[in-house]
Design an enzyme around this catalytic site. Structure first.
Site, PDB file in Angstrom:
ATOM      1  N   HIS A   1      55.320 -46.942  -8.385  1.00 22.62           N
ATOM      2  CA  HIS A   1      54.069 -46.456  -9.057  1.00 22.62           C
ATOM      3  C   HIS A   1      54.393 -45.967 -10.333  1.00 22.62           C
ATOM      4  O   HIS A   1      53.929 -46.431 -11.785  1.00 22.62           O
ATOM      5  CB  HIS A   1      53.305 -45.306  -8.092  1.00 22.62           C
ATOM      6  CG  HIS A   1      52.054 -44.735  -8.958  1.00 22.62           C
ATOM      7  ND1 HIS A   1      50.876 -44.877  -8.860  1.00 22.62           N
ATOM      8  CD2 HIS A   1      51.987 -43.768 -10.202  1.00 22.62           C
ATOM      9  CE1 HIS A   1      49.979 -44.535  -9.692  1.00 22.62           C
ATOM     10  NE2 HIS A   1      50.809 -43.471 -10.337  1.00 22.62           N
ATOM     11  N   GLU A   2      55.429 -45.017 -10.456  1.00 21.07           N
ATOM     12  CA  GLU A   2      55.761 -44.626 -11.774  1.00 21.07           C
ATOM     13  C   GLU A   2      56.488 -45.663 -12.613  1.00 21.07           C
ATOM     14  O   GLU A   2      56.270 -45.759 -13.706  1.00 21.07           O
ATOM     15  CB  GLU A   2      56.808 -43.511 -11.693  1.00 21.07           C
ATOM     16  CG  GLU A   2      56.116 -42.146 -11.024  1.00 21.07           C
ATOM     17  CD  GLU A   2      54.990 -41.633 -11.568  1.00 21.07           C
ATOM     18  OE1 GLU A   2      54.661 -41.965 -12.637  1.00 21.07           O
ATOM     19  OE2 GLU A   2      54.275 -40.984 -10.654  1.00 21.07           O
TER      20      GLU A   2
ATOM     21  N   HIS B   1      53.659 -47.356 -14.670  1.00 20.16           N
ATOM     22  CA  HIS B   1      53.334 -46.863 -15.938  1.00 20.16           C
ATOM     23  C   HIS B   1      54.506 -46.941 -16.956  1.00 20.16           C
ATOM     24  O   HIS B   1      54.249 -47.131 -18.067  1.00 20.16           O
ATOM     25  CB  HIS B   1      53.499 -45.120 -15.611  1.00 20.16           C
ATOM     26  CG  HIS B   1      52.261 -44.565 -15.098  1.00 20.16           C
ATOM     27  ND1 HIS B   1      50.903 -44.626 -15.328  1.00 20.16           N
ATOM     28  CD2 HIS B   1      52.050 -43.787 -13.503  1.00 20.16           C
ATOM     29  CE1 HIS B   1      49.978 -44.234 -14.651  1.00 20.16           C
ATOM     30  NE2 HIS B   1      51.043 -43.596 -13.628  1.00 20.16           N
TER      31      HIS B   1
ATOM     32  N   GLU C   1      46.549 -45.977 -15.234  1.00 16.32           N
ATOM     33  CA  GLU C   1      46.606 -45.807 -13.611  1.00 16.32           C
ATOM     34  C   GLU C   1      46.685 -47.279 -13.439  1.00 16.32           C
ATOM     35  O   GLU C   1      47.027 -47.456 -12.129  1.00 16.32           O
ATOM     36  CB  GLU C   1      45.626 -44.933 -13.263  1.00 16.32           C
ATOM     37  CG  GLU C   1      45.663 -44.221 -11.874  1.00 16.32           C
ATOM     38  CD  GLU C   1      47.017 -43.498 -11.803  1.00 16.32           C
ATOM     39  OE1 GLU C   1      47.585 -42.841 -12.685  1.00 16.32           O
ATOM     40  OE2 GLU C   1      47.366 -43.355 -10.574  1.00 16.32           O
TER      41      GLU C   1
HETATM   42 ZN    ZN Z   1      50.052 -42.497 -11.833  1.00 13.08          ZN
END
Ligand code: ZN
Length: 511
Positions: free
Chosen positions: A275-276, A279, A305
């Site tokens: 997830h990170e 980003h 997101e």
């Molecule tokens: Zn996030």
């Protein structure tokens, strides 16, 4: 002739003054970012509160510059239509962004802002106590003040339509209740329906796999193994550990991420890190020419997101991803996984189950958690409900959406930190990210038909370059609305997420 050349002089002077201001604020912001990273990862406990004051002082300087008389003057000149149209596209975007900040910041009287800053820290303490004691009444008076302040903020900012629009705009420029309501209605109804069918199916993925202990050194080794394979540039970033994982960009050559390792929850580190990384790829992919300007960052919370969810869910929770990586994971955890077939593992990481806690929710029910909060925030800001009604409103919505009622307020209305921090309007960007990510997936599948075949081969370069070319490189050059239309050819549309979830879980649950 003379008049024209005078105007030109004035314009070029204004442009150069604006660029200087923009660059100085950007430098401050970078240093503040680095200081914040240090506070959250490495700084010794005893020094943190002291250093927070230094960060505060520098933040105030940056804030003052952003609303300074000089900024006002250059923005006035540059936003004159006849001047604005002469600016290049990058300068136009920078002016648009700085103007929006200027307009918002200058509307809040300084004593109201000061009251807000003080309330944030006291509300946060009371929230922590209330959560620990399972006693909503400890937090309620602070939350009431917070809601009152946020209502005031909405009036200061100004809005059309619903007052909550003023708060949404802070996180997703241009987003309104009028746009969001129909998107969420469709997603909510279909998610509740799909959840029911899943619960009524005869199939349930294995839960035993993740009840085992997974040693932390092997978790770290596996994470370090997959990070560069996903395209994260370790020469332009680093991976550290924190209780609450985050990604933070100092500049395009220094984008840091954190994760956390839990022995009893191996999924937390794997999917948290992916997830990170989503980003981080966004920030590492921004055009380096934008360095030193306000458009150097991702364009909005929702689009950001979308990039993290895309990598975490569309890629990281796909069958093809694990067809490629499962053998490596088994090598890292032979005792736990050598006898677990790939298909069992894949279904287990995609288990759907109603749950009380948002941050632990699966890909399907997560959006229901968000929509519940959205409905509540909207009604609080419009005055339709009051803070004292919250526990009962929360519980009845939980029953309506999930068919379960939290046994305590700690497992219900008190679980999130956001409201104690005044973060009204933030929650919708999580689901908006999911919605965008499915819409983007639909476009990618047309342009890269072998998308899943590439993932199965562990080849992510083509996909990452597509994201960079179509989304990442632009930073804030486009507003989120413009970007989504440019990438996918249409307005935000929840049908793509609805179809994606339907197809995925129909296959997994055989419904
Ligand atoms: Zn996030």
């Amino acid at each position: 002739m003379t008049v024209k050349s005078n105007l030109k002089m004035e314009l070029s002077e204004a442009v150069s003054k604006f660029k200087q201001l923009d660059e100085t604020i950007s430098h401050y912001t970078n240093v503040i970012g680095l200081a914040n990273w240090d506070q959250r990862t490495k700084a010794p406990k005893k020094g943190r509160a002291l250093f927070a004051k230094s960060i505060g002082a520098l933040s105030t300087e940056a804030f003052k510059l952003s609303i300074s008389q000089e900024m006002r003057e250059v923005l006035e000149t540059l936003t004159q239509p006849e001047n604005f149209e002469q600016l290049d596209q990058v300068t136009q975007a920078c002016v648009r962004e700085r103007k929006a900040t200027f307009e918002k910041s200058k509307t809040i009287p300084s004593e109201t802002y000061q009251e807000y800053v003080v309330l944030m820290s006291t509300a946060n303490n009371s929230w922590e106590d209330a959560r620990k004691e399972n006693d909503f009444s400890l937090f309620a008076p602070y939350l009431e003040k917070m809601v009152e302040l946020k209502k005031k903020f909405a009036e200061f900012y100004g809005y059309e339509g619903h007052p909550y629009n003023a708060l949404l705009d802070e996180f997703e420029p241009g987003l309104t209740v009028e746009k969001l309501d129909p998107l969420f209605k469709n997603l909510r109804e279909s998610s509740i329906n799909l959840l029911k069918r899943i619960q009524e199916s005869n199939y349930s993925p294995r839960k035993d796999i993740f009840k085992l202990t997974y040693d932390i050194p092997s978790q770290k080794a596996f994470n370090k193994f997959i990070l560069p394979k996903l395209g994260y540039d370790l020469d332009a970033g680093r991976l550290d550990e924190t209780t609450h994982p985050f990604a933070l960009a100092i500049n395009t050559g220094d984008v840091r991420i954190t994760t956390r390792y839990l022995e009893d929850n191996v999924r937390s580190a794997i999917f948290g890190t992916i997830h990170e990384t989503g980003h981080a790829l966004y920030e590492q992919g921004v055009n380096p020419d934008y360095e030193g300007t306000v458009i150097r960052r991702g364009t909005s919370f929702g689009i950001h997101e979308s990039q993290s969810r895309f990598l975490e869910n569309m890629v990281g929770r796909s069958k093809e991803f694990w067809t490629h990586f499962y053998g490596d994971l088994q090598d890292h955890f032979p005792t736990q996984l050598s006898n677990v077939p790939l298909d069992d593992f894949y279904r287990a990481i995609n288990l759907v189950e109603p749950s009380y806690i948002r941050v632990e929710a699966d890909e399907l029910t997560y959006n229901l958690h968000i929509m519940l909060r959205y409905e509540i925030e909207k009604s609080l800001i419009s005055g339709e409900i009051e803070v004292k009604d919250l526990p009962s409103v929360w519980n009845s919505k939980m029953e309506e959406y999930f068919g379960i009622t939290p046994p305590t307020n700690t497992l219900g209305v008190l679980q999130d930190v956001h409201w104690s921090q005044g973060g009204f309007g933030y929650f919708p960007s999580y689901s908006l990210g999911n919605l965008y990510s499915a819409q983007i997936l639909n476009t990618i599948l047309k342009e890269i038909p072998d998308f899943y075949a590439l993932i199965e081969k562990g080849e992510f370069l083509k996909i990452r370059l597509w994201l960079k070319e179509n989304i990442h490189q632009f930073g804030k050059l486009y507003t989120p609305d413009e970007l989504i239309k440019k990438v996918t050819g249409e307005e935000p549309n929840s049908a793509y997420l609805v179809d994606y979830l339907e197809n995925k879980y129909r296959q997994i649950y055989g419904i």
